[in-house]
Design a protein around this motif. Structure first.
Motif, PDB file in Angstrom:
ATOM      1  N   GLY A 292       0.052   7.400   3.672  1.00  0.00           N
ATOM      2  CA  GLY A 292       0.642   6.078   3.516  1.00  0.00           C
ATOM      3  C   GLY A 292       1.064   5.847   2.087  1.00  0.00           C
ATOM      4  N   ARG A 293       2.029   4.954   1.903  1.00  0.00           N
ATOM      5  CA  ARG A 293       2.498   4.633   0.558  1.00  0.00           C
ATOM      6  C   ARG A 293       1.615   3.539  -0.034  1.00  0.00           C
ATOM      7  NH1 ARG A 293       7.107   6.467  -1.327  1.00  0.00           N
ATOM      8  NH2 ARG A 293       8.207   6.711   0.635  1.00  0.00           N
ATOM      9  N   ILE A 294       1.150   3.769  -1.242  1.00  0.00           N
ATOM     10  CA  ILE A 294       0.249   2.823  -1.892  1.00  0.00           C
ATOM     11  C   ILE A 294       1.013   1.588  -2.326  1.00  0.00           C
ATOM     12  CG2 ILE A 294      -1.297   2.475  -3.866  1.00  0.00           C
ATOM     13  CD1 ILE A 294      -1.754   5.584  -3.784  1.00  0.00           C
ATOM     14  N   ILE A 295       0.583   0.419  -1.841  1.00  0.00           N
ATOM     15  CA  ILE A 295       1.308  -0.803  -2.192  1.00  0.00           C
ATOM     16  C   ILE A 295       0.452  -1.831  -2.925  1.00  0.00           C
ATOM     17  CG2 ILE A 295       2.925  -0.508  -0.283  1.00  0.00           C
ATOM     18  CD1 ILE A 295       1.553  -2.577   1.273  1.00  0.00           C
ATOM     19  N   GLU A 296      -0.853  -1.591  -3.064  1.00  0.00           N
ATOM     20  CA  GLU A 296      -1.695  -2.522  -3.827  1.00  0.00           C
ATOM     21  C   GLU A 296      -2.885  -1.781  -4.431  1.00  0.00           C
ATOM     22  OE1 GLU A 296      -3.039  -5.862  -1.568  1.00  0.00           O
ATOM     23  OE2 GLU A 296      -4.114  -6.755  -3.252  1.00  0.00           O
TER      24      GLU A 296
ATOM     25  N   GLU B 208       1.149   2.714 -11.901  1.00  0.00           N
ATOM     26  CA  GLU B 208       2.049   3.813 -11.526  1.00  0.00           C
ATOM     27  C   GLU B 208       1.677   4.461 -10.195  1.00  0.00           C
ATOM     28  OE1 GLU B 208       2.502   6.423 -14.916  1.00  0.00           O
ATOM     29  OE2 GLU B 208       2.682   4.674 -16.237  1.00  0.00           O
ATOM     30  N   LEU B 209       0.515   4.135  -9.669  1.00  0.00           N
ATOM     31  CA  LEU B 209       0.165   4.634  -8.319  1.00  0.00           C
ATOM     32  C   LEU B 209       1.001   3.935  -7.255  1.00  0.00           C
ATOM     33  CD1 LEU B 209      -3.712   5.115  -8.140  1.00  0.00           C
ATOM     34  CD2 LEU B 209      -1.945   6.832  -7.694  1.00  0.00           C
ATOM     35  N   LEU B 210       1.504   2.736  -7.570  1.00  0.00           N
ATOM     36  CA  LEU B 210       2.301   2.002  -6.589  1.00  0.00           C
ATOM     37  C   LEU B 210       3.527   2.815  -6.198  1.00  0.00           C
ATOM     38  CD1 LEU B 210       2.170  -1.629  -8.032  1.00  0.00           C
ATOM     39  CD2 LEU B 210       0.736  -0.593  -6.273  1.00  0.00           C
ATOM     40  N   GLY B 211       3.724   2.967  -4.892  1.00  0.00           N
ATOM     41  CA  GLY B 211       4.868   3.721  -4.398  1.00  0.00           C
ATOM     42  C   GLY B 211       4.559   5.180  -4.130  1.00  0.00           C
ATOM     43  N   LYS B 212       3.434   5.666  -4.651  1.00  0.00           N
ATOM     44  CA  LYS B 212       3.067   7.055  -4.407  1.00  0.00           C
ATOM     45  C   LYS B 212       2.410   7.190  -3.031  1.00  0.00           C
ATOM     46  CE  LYS B 212       3.300   8.772  -9.029  1.00  0.00           C
ATOM     47  NZ  LYS B 212       4.110   7.588  -9.433  1.00  0.00           N
TER      48      LYS B 212
ATOM     49  N   PRO C  70      -6.223  19.690   0.739  1.00  0.00           N
ATOM     50  CA  PRO C  70      -4.899  19.159   1.112  1.00  0.00           C
ATOM     51  C   PRO C  70      -4.803  17.672   0.782  1.00  0.00           C
ATOM     52  CG  PRO C  70      -6.239  19.590   3.064  1.00  0.00           C
ATOM     53  CD  PRO C  70      -6.988  20.157   1.893  1.00  0.00           C
ATOM     54  N   ASP C  71      -5.947  16.973   0.824  1.00  0.00           N
ATOM     55  CA  ASP C  71      -5.947  15.549   0.491  1.00  0.00           C
ATOM     56  C   ASP C  71      -5.514  15.357  -0.961  1.00  0.00           C
ATOM     57  OD1 ASP C  71      -6.983  15.234   2.996  1.00  0.00           O
ATOM     58  OD2 ASP C  71      -9.027  14.818   2.336  1.00  0.00           O
ATOM     59  N   GLY C  72      -4.723  14.310  -1.203  1.00  0.00           N
ATOM     60  CA  GLY C  72      -4.284  14.056  -2.567  1.00  0.00           C
ATOM     61  C   GLY C  72      -3.246  12.956  -2.631  1.00  0.00           C
ATOM     62  N   VAL C  73      -2.662  12.810  -3.821  1.00  0.00           N
ATOM     63  CA  VAL C  73      -1.610  11.824  -4.043  1.00  0.00           C
ATOM     64  C   VAL C  73      -0.319  12.581  -4.358  1.00  0.00           C
ATOM     65  CG1 VAL C  73      -0.837   9.902  -5.476  1.00  0.00           C
ATOM     66  CG2 VAL C  73      -3.272  10.134  -4.893  1.00  0.00           C
ATOM     67  N   PHE C  74       0.770  12.120  -3.751  1.00  0.00           N
ATOM     68  CA  PHE C  74       2.035  12.816  -3.892  1.00  0.00           C
ATOM     69  C   PHE C  74       3.145  11.852  -4.284  1.00  0.00           C
ATOM     70  CE2 PHE C  74      -0.753  15.298  -1.296  1.00  0.00           C
ATOM     71  CZ  PHE C  74      -0.485  16.609  -1.641  1.00  0.00           C
ATOM     72  N   ASP C  75       4.165  12.395  -4.957  1.00  0.00           N
ATOM     73  CA  ASP C  75       5.270  11.587  -5.478  1.00  0.00           C
ATOM     74  C   ASP C  75       6.567  12.075  -4.856  1.00  0.00           C
ATOM     75  OD1 ASP C  75       7.158  10.227  -6.907  1.00  0.00           O
ATOM     76  OD2 ASP C  75       6.335  10.704  -8.886  1.00  0.00           O
ATOM     77  N   ASP C  76       7.230  11.188  -4.121  1.00  0.00           N
ATOM     78  CA  ASP C  76       8.515  11.571  -3.518  1.00  0.00           C
ATOM     79  C   ASP C  76       9.675  10.891  -4.227  1.00  0.00           C
ATOM     80  OD1 ASP C  76       8.295   8.957  -2.709  1.00  0.00           O
ATOM     81  OD2 ASP C  76       8.751   9.333  -0.603  1.00  0.00           O
ATOM     82  N   GLY C  77       9.377  10.305  -5.392  1.00  0.00           N
ATOM     83  CA  GLY C  77      10.444   9.701  -6.175  1.00  0.00           C
ATOM     84  C   GLY C  77      10.652   8.221  -5.910  1.00  0.00           C
ATOM     85  N   PHE C  78       9.981   7.692  -4.912  1.00  0.00           N
ATOM     86  CA  PHE C  78      10.144   6.265  -4.587  1.00  0.00           C
ATOM     87  C   PHE C  78       9.646   5.395  -5.738  1.00  0.00           C
ATOM     88  CE2 PHE C  78       8.486   2.251  -3.039  1.00  0.00           C
ATOM     89  CZ  PHE C  78       9.503   1.784  -2.226  1.00  0.00           C
ATOM     90  N   GLN C  79      10.398   4.364  -6.055  1.00  0.00           N
ATOM     91  CA  GLN C  79       9.974   3.403  -7.074  1.00  0.00           C
ATOM     92  C   GLN C  79      10.013   2.000  -6.481  1.00  0.00           C
ATOM     93  OE1 GLN C  79       8.651   5.794  -9.514  1.00  0.00           O
ATOM     94  NE2 GLN C  79       8.978   3.850 -10.575  1.00  0.00           N
TER      95      GLN C  79
END
Length: 180
Positions: free
Chosen positions: A32-36, A19-23, A145-154
DNA sequence: CAATCGATGATCT
DNA sequence: GATCATCGATTGG
């Protein structure tokens, strides 16, 4: 765009890795968007750094979920993970690749005239300026401020495969990625 | 494209 | 003393 909270990282590691993929990973002025990703799960996982118990290097894997575990290897490279599950259980998700979104010029400076900015676990650390000295143990779910964020991308289609660069545990399909 | 190989030093046994 | 959750250059097809 909402922040991903600690309860997300407290889930089973395979679910977190998938579920981290795309975040979106934000480190300093770059994102950057996590892709792997890859999952490393507990002392029974022979490929996991914690396979032979706690040591000074892997101690952050035993800390609460949502912390960065950054280690140095091959005499020249860093790799970054996000700690998962419960405190005391050593598990984490290795960040293997991101698609740069912001701070791209900064990443280019750090990578030094290379085309591929962050398509590998060590390249990603260089691009984002992560080292064990500066980032190991950092809490991604606190006031930073560092972290993981969700913009809804799947991601369209998630692919699953054995983990890379290990000699044991190749029977496990604990690598997750998608084509950008 | 894919396969091979050297670099380089912290970490653990 | 051996290993290593890698990268980039090089070689060959």
């Amino acid at each position: 765009m909402r922040r991903v909270h600690r309860s997300f990282f407290a889930q089973p590691t395979l679910a977190v890795a998938r579920e981290l993929l795309g975040k979106i990973l934000v480190i300093g002025s770059c994102s950057g968007r996590i892709i792997e990703t890859e999952a490393y799960i507990g002392e029974n996982d022979t490929a996991c750094h914690a396979a032979r118990g706690q040591t000074p290097r892997n101690r952050v894997m035993y800390s609460p979920p949502g912390h960065l575990y950054v280690y140095f290897t091959y005499g020249m490279h860093h790799c970054a993970n996000i700690v998962t599950e419960r405190e005391g259980f050593p598990a984490a998700v290795l960040l293997r690749a991101i698609e740069p979104l912001t701070g791209i010029e900064k990443m280019r400076e750090r990578r030094g005239k290379k085309d591929r900015l962050a398509d590998g676990p060590a390249k990603l650390c260089i691009a984002l300026g992560m080292t064990k000295e500066s980032h190991n143990g950092l809490d991604l779910c606190g006031d930073e401020p560092d972290g993981v964020f969700d913009d809804g991308f799947q991601p369209k289609k998630i692919l699953i495969a054995p983990r890379i660069g290990i000699r044991e545990g190749l029977d496990k399909l604990w690598r997750f990625y998608y084509k950008a």
